[in-house]
Design a protein around this motif. Structure first.
Motif, PDB file in Angstrom:
ATOM      1  N   GLU A 403       9.629  11.848 -11.112  1.00  0.00           N
ATOM      2  CA  GLU A 403       8.875  12.901 -10.280  1.00  0.00           C
ATOM      3  C   GLU A 403       7.349  13.033 -10.683  1.00  0.00           C
ATOM      4  N   MET A 404       7.006  12.198 -11.726  1.00  0.00           N
ATOM      5  CA  MET A 404       5.435  12.396 -12.339  1.00  0.00           C
ATOM      6  C   MET A 404       4.751  11.498 -11.217  1.00  0.00           C
ATOM      7  N   LEU A 405       5.341  10.434 -10.605  1.00  0.00           N
ATOM      8  CA  LEU A 405       4.299   9.583  -9.715  1.00  0.00           C
ATOM      9  C   LEU A 405       4.274  10.114  -8.359  1.00  0.00           C
ATOM     10  N   ASP A 406       3.125   9.854  -7.821  1.00  0.00           N
ATOM     11  CA  ASP A 406       2.586   9.828  -6.645  1.00  0.00           C
ATOM     12  C   ASP A 406       2.600   8.748  -5.673  1.00  0.00           C
ATOM     13  N   ASP A 407       3.527   8.343  -4.901  1.00  0.00           N
ATOM     14  CA  ASP A 407       3.547   7.184  -4.064  1.00  0.00           C
ATOM     15  C   ASP A 407       2.186   6.566  -3.320  1.00  0.00           C
ATOM     16  N   ILE A 411      -2.309   2.329  -8.890  1.00  0.00           N
ATOM     17  CA  ILE A 411      -2.033   2.520  -9.968  1.00  0.00           C
ATOM     18  C   ILE A 411      -3.148   2.885 -11.137  1.00  0.00           C
ATOM     19  N   MET A 412      -4.347   2.466 -10.479  1.00  0.00           N
ATOM     20  CA  MET A 412      -5.782   2.639 -11.081  1.00  0.00           C
ATOM     21  C   MET A 412      -6.207   4.118 -11.065  1.00  0.00           C
ATOM     22  N   HIS A 413      -5.669   4.680  -9.976  1.00  0.00           N
ATOM     23  CA  HIS A 413      -5.971   6.032  -9.677  1.00  0.00           C
ATOM     24  C   HIS A 413      -5.134   6.949 -10.480  1.00  0.00           C
ATOM     25  N   THR A 414      -3.866   6.376 -10.583  1.00  0.00           N
ATOM     26  CA  THR A 414      -2.880   7.177 -11.466  1.00  0.00           C
ATOM     27  C   THR A 414      -3.279   7.333 -12.943  1.00  0.00           C
ATOM     28  N   PHE A 415      -3.641   6.230 -13.348  1.00  0.00           N
ATOM     29  CA  PHE A 415      -4.110   6.360 -14.678  1.00  0.00           C
ATOM     30  C   PHE A 415      -5.527   7.018 -14.868  1.00  0.00           C
ATOM     31  N   CYS A 416      -6.426   6.665 -14.071  1.00  0.00           N
ATOM     32  CA  CYS A 416      -7.937   7.114 -14.211  1.00  0.00           C
ATOM     33  C   CYS A 416      -8.222   7.874 -12.741  1.00  0.00           C
ATOM     34  N   PRO A 417      -7.434   9.181 -12.890  1.00  0.00           N
ATOM     35  CA  PRO A 417      -7.829  10.165 -11.878  1.00  0.00           C
ATOM     36  C   PRO A 417      -9.052  10.482 -11.650  1.00  0.00           C
ATOM     37  N   ASN A 418     -10.028  10.722 -12.566  1.00  0.00           N
ATOM     38  CA  ASN A 418     -11.170  11.285 -12.760  1.00  0.00           C
ATOM     39  C   ASN A 418     -12.268  10.024 -12.681  1.00  0.00           C
ATOM     40  N   LYS A 450      -0.441   0.350  -4.653  1.00  0.00           N
ATOM     41  CA  LYS A 450      -0.067   1.723  -4.341  1.00  0.00           C
ATOM     42  C   LYS A 450       1.362   1.853  -5.034  1.00  0.00           C
ATOM     43  N   VAL A 451       1.646   2.839  -5.752  1.00  0.00           N
ATOM     44  CA  VAL A 451       2.997   3.277  -6.340  1.00  0.00           C
ATOM     45  C   VAL A 451       3.961   3.106  -5.601  1.00  0.00           C
ATOM     46  N   GLY A 452       3.794   3.396  -4.234  1.00  0.00           N
ATOM     47  CA  GLY A 452       4.985   3.312  -3.520  1.00  0.00           C
ATOM     48  C   GLY A 452       5.395   1.952  -3.174  1.00  0.00           C
ATOM     49  N   ALA A 453       4.347   0.833  -3.292  1.00  0.00           N
ATOM     50  CA  ALA A 453       4.728  -0.421  -2.898  1.00  0.00           C
ATOM     51  C   ALA A 453       5.631  -1.025  -3.874  1.00  0.00           C
ATOM     52  N   LEU A 454       5.754  -0.267  -5.144  1.00  0.00           N
ATOM     53  CA  LEU A 454       6.363  -1.046  -6.383  1.00  0.00           C
ATOM     54  C   LEU A 454       7.926  -0.946  -6.383  1.00  0.00           C
ATOM     55  N   SER A 455       8.522  -2.104  -6.952  1.00  0.00           N
ATOM     56  CA  SER A 455      10.126  -2.010  -6.955  1.00  0.00           C
ATOM     57  C   SER A 455      10.566  -0.910  -7.712  1.00  0.00           C
ATOM     58  N   GLY A 456      11.899  -0.535  -7.906  1.00  0.00           N
ATOM     59  CA  GLY A 456      12.545   0.655  -8.735  1.00  0.00           C
ATOM     60  C   GLY A 456      12.061   0.445 -10.113  1.00  0.00           C
ATOM     61  N   GLY A 457      12.016  -0.839 -10.635  1.00  0.00           N
ATOM     62  CA  GLY A 457      11.854  -1.330 -12.090  1.00  0.00           C
ATOM     63  C   GLY A 457      10.488  -1.239 -12.412  1.00  0.00           C
TER      64      GLY A 457
END
Length: 655
Positions: A403-407, A411-418, A450-457
């Motif tokens: 639930e912490m991920l936004d698809d 990945i870059m924006h996920t770890f460096c949102p600012n 994009k996070v949404g393009a990643l596999s489950g693992g």
């Protein structure tokens, strides 16, 4: 003779080499585990065996008579199918074979010399033996119970969860017992008791099996061989996971020695290149080429050795390391807590305190309330009765739904949102985002994905990597090893062992629990929760011993009761015999039987002599002579039993 033989198999997707000159053979009764980082070709190799993926080149030799079946990650069933029917539909051929065997057996009662029927009976019997299919109904009932499907047996399978549907599919497959069974992560969605049942069944019934798993105890208990796929190449090991680690350690030592020898050789060749005039002559071109090849090999070896060494260090690290913090700070306090959901009592009169640096695994059967307990700690669920207190501290939560991920984010924006390209870690370090994610086995080109393009693992790895950037006092993890490969689990274990706060997690992975947890909350399934400080595997072994002892005690009690009943019956029988004497016809029969028995013994001896003489049995026919011997033996046994019965009456009457 090999059942499967793959030679020089190559497979490439775009520019990525998945398999490179891979050779693989499978013998009957082998149970081969395939391990390696996700995306390295484990599933591709299984799909090539299943012929759902074609290799780019290489030779595949698989006997066409063999039945090879694979457990689907998302099984499909006919609409409206009930759970038990879905299992039994997979057993159609076995049930037909059993019916035919019964038909043949009935025909042979009157036509016991029919060679065609005898041959077919032998063939069908061997088929049923191989699949252990003599008592399918009992086996279906057993697997329904062990896989916790009994209450759903008459329910529409479409109403079951994805994990429950996979259990139904797995149940049918293991009862069907194809010639070769392929399983991709078979222990997913199974609790520890289901896993133990599966382990016992696969080993006891001598399955020929190829499987992918991250469950290291499962591999230890099931695998006869392990193959590891790394950078397209395949390396073979004998035995289970423990033996794999020992052999890997020896391999690492050999690699280090070979590297040292290569370095010495390279120094000699370098001196020749720099000082030998002959190095410039044409006839020494090959030696120069070998020098440059040797140089490249020496250059690449340290990275491979370092990677293998790091994997082994992560695996071997003791779960007792680093316990240095003061544990006095109270995080959670539960006093006489009760909770019921629906009609099921999940928590009953539970009291405990969780302190800073506690490392607790919550374990137990599926549906016993483990994830519900996490929701209480997260204050997402209120208890029915009792007291629950939470201190003032920050929690980091990892759930199976990520639930912490936004698809929609990269990945870059996920770890460096600012903005920027650095990650602030909870221990104060500030590495480059690629340098940090490299620890979680992500290549540089993934940063813009994009996070949404990643596999489950891959999503699980990103979620875990993100979790360890948060400054928290307590980590709460729900099945953190699901969809992770073993290298990633080793990385996760390393981070958890270095984490300076409290850790509470739910897991069915016994190896992971043994390695990480210092304390267990064991959900028994009836609302009671037991606290324990032993290794989970030791607890399970002890629990199993207690169950076996309980069964043994019950058997002894039943045998005692049965013995008492038998003694009473014998007393009654003896009393009756005391007043019974032979009738006139019984007396005549008793007098004549010794002579009849003697005549039968002579006849049996005569037939046995005929069977030892080829001229005799060829003249009469071997089948006919054998049949006659069987008939006379049966008559002889009947006469002897009758004589002993009459003799006992005579002795009892006379006494």
């Amino acid at each position: 003779m090999a059942l499967i033989d793959l030679q020089n198999i190559n497979k490439q997707y775009d520019i990525k080499i998945i398999l490179k000159n891979v050779n693989f053979t499978l013998q009957e009764n082998q149970r081969v585990a395939i391990i390696g980082q996700n995306g390295q070709g484990k599933s591709t190799l299984m799909k090539i065996i299943m012929k759902t993926v074609e290799p780019d080149s290489g030779e595949i030799a698989i006997d066409k008579k063999l039945k090879i079946e694979m457990l689907d990650q998302q099984p499909k069933f006919k609409s409206g199918t009930k759970v038990k029917d879905a299992i039994e539909e997979q057993l159609f051929e076995l049930k037909s074979a059993k019916r035919r065997y019964d038909e043949i057996s009935k025909l042979l009662e009157t036509d016991y010399e029919n060679k065609e029927l005898l041959k077919e009976s032998s063939t069908v019997g061997a088929y049923l033996d191989h699949h252990n299919a003599w008592d399918l109904e009992n086996k279906v009932q057993r697997v329904l119970m062990e896989f916790d499907l009994k209450e759903y047996e008459n329910k529409d399978i479409a109403l079951l969860s994805g994990g429950e549907q996979r259990r139904v599919s797995l149940a049918g497959l293991i009862l069907k017992k194809p010639d070769i069974l392929l399983l991709d992560e078979p222990t997913n969605h199974l609790d520890v008791y289901m896993v133990e049942f599966l382990e016992d069944l696969l080993a006891r019934e001598k399955f020929t099996l190829i499987f992918i798993s991250h469950d290291r105890y499962f591999m230890d208990n099931v695998a006869t061989n392990i193959i590891e796929i790394d950078n397209g190449t395949l390396r073979k090991f004998n035995g289970g996971y423990s033996q794999y680690l020992e052999q890997k350690k020896k391999l690492l030592e050999d690699m280090q020695k070979n590297h040292e020898n290569l370095v010495r050789e390279l120094k000699t060749e370098a001196h020749w290149m720099q000082h030998g005039v002959t190095a410039r002559r044409k006839r020494n071109v090959l030696r120069k080429d070998n020098y440059f090849a040797l140089k490249e090999k020496v250059k690449s070896n340290p990275a491979r050795i370092k990677k293998m060494s790091l994997d082994l260090q992560r695996e071997a690290k003791s779960f007792n390391d680093g316990d240095t913090l003061n544990k006095k700070k109270m995080l959670f306090e539960l006093d006489n807590v009760y909770l019921t959901l629906g009609n099921k009592e999940l928590i009953k009169n539970f009291t405990t305190r969780i302190l800073q640096k506690d490392t607790i695994a919550i374990v137990g059967p599926n549906g016993s309330g483990k994830s519900t307990m996490l929701r209480i700690f997260l204050e997402r669920l209120k208890i029915d009765k009792g007291n629950f207190k939470k201190g003032d501290f920050k929690i980091g939560y990892f759930d199976q739904h990520r639930e912490m991920l936004d698809d929609t984010k990269t990945i870059m924006h996920t770890f460096c949102p600012n903005g920027g390209d650095r990650v602030m870690l909870e221990d104060g370090r500030n590495p480059h985002v690629f340098g940090y994610l490299k620890n979680f086995l992500f290549p540089k080109e993934y940063l813009d994905k994009k996070v949404g393009a990643l596999s489950g693992g891959e999503k699980n790895r990103i979620a875990l990597a993100l979790l360890f950037t948060k400054k928290v006092d307590c980590l709460i993890l729900d099945e953190p090893t699901n969809d992770l490969d073993i290298p990633t689990i080793n990385i996760l274990e390393e981070y958890l062992q270095n984490f300076q706060g409290a850790l509470i997690f739910v897991s069915h992975d016994r190896y992971f629990v043994d390695k990480i947890a210092k304390k267990l909350f064991i959900f028994k399934g009836d609302g009671t929760i037991e606290e324990s400080f032993v290794l989970y595997s030791q607890y399970l072994e002890c629990e199993k011993d207690i169950k076996d002892l309980s069964v043994l005690e019950k058997q002894i009690e039943e045998e005692k009761a049965s013995l008492n009943q038998t003694e009473k019956k014998e007393e009654i029988k003896t009393a009756k015999k005391k007043i019974i004497k032979l009738t006139y016809n019984d007396q005549r029969e008793y007098d004549n039987l010794p002579k009849e028995i003697e005549d039968l013994e002579n006849k049996i001896e005569e037939i046995n002599q005929c069977l030892m003489n080829p001229e005799c049995y060829q003249e009469k026919g071997l089948v006919a002579v054998s049949g006659e011997l069987d008939k006379i033996n049966k008559i002889y046994e009947t006469k002897v039993d009758r004589f002993l019965e009459l003799e006992e009456i005579v002795e009892n009457f006379n006494s």
